[in-house]
Design an enzyme around this catalytic site. Sequence first.
Site, PDB file in Angstrom:
ATOM      1  CG  ASP A 132      40.866  40.359  43.215  1.00 16.96           C
ATOM      2  OD1 ASP A 132      41.359  41.421  43.645  1.00 16.96           O
ATOM      3  OD2 ASP A 132      39.649  40.221  42.981  1.00 16.96           O
ATOM      4  CG  LEU A 133      45.102  39.041  49.651  1.00 18.64           C
ATOM      5  CD1 LEU A 133      44.403  37.725  50.001  1.00 18.64           C
ATOM      6  CD2 LEU A 133      46.500  39.066  50.252  1.00 18.64           C
TER       7      LEU A 133
END
Length: 255
Positions: free
Chosen positions: A176-177
Amino acid sequence: MKRHWPVGAEVSETAFDGGGMLYDASRTSNFSPEFFEPDYWRKHDAIEGTARGRGTTWFIRAGDSGFVLRHYRRGGFAAKFSKDRYWWRGESDTRSFAEWYLTYHLHRAGLPVPTPIAARYHRHGMMYTADLITQRIDDSESLAQAVLKGPLPFSRWIAVGRCLRRFHDAGVRHADLNAHNILLTPDQVYVIDFDRGELRKRGWWADTTLVRLYRSLEKITLLAAPESFTDEVWHSLLAGYRESGGLPQAPLAPA
């Protein structure tokens, strides 16, 4: 992905009634399951602040050290059935242990991540809940907070790009950048929150994580600070990412 890599003698695993925990004994001794409870720190007047996402993250000050306590919470459709319980598939597959070991591995490899302190799971029949404690990165703010204050120098965006390239060259896929999971200090860029992260051979996933970051920045700034995220800004980040100078980061792999 193999969850448990070789660790140093400082890592201790302890079982307790209903669950288990692990911690870095070189950074904290006589560790207790109650340290994962916000009420314990509240009674000692040690909570400095909180942050809210899916759940609450607590910022704790114990002596000269700062810590971040996070309780794992579900998102999306699954949260309608259980806000914080996950199916039990074994200790090494608990969200907290998996993230702790990955972060420990990255930290030992010299990548800019928070220092992992402790992890816990608590069994509830065929389900479990989980918690994680990491060292707080002092004098930091998220990239999301920074862009809402105004445009950042192009040099900062280049530094972000260089940092992300180090992770990708090492084979680190962040699940989940987004702009909330990149922290800035006056002289360093960090990446945080490796829940569901993994090590992979370099591939298409690297581009998709950059697209995810782009959409995050676009969403954050579109109405509140459009001047903070422009094409020139993104190209500066990509310029840092694409730099070929210096020694390449060797891919990481579980031993």
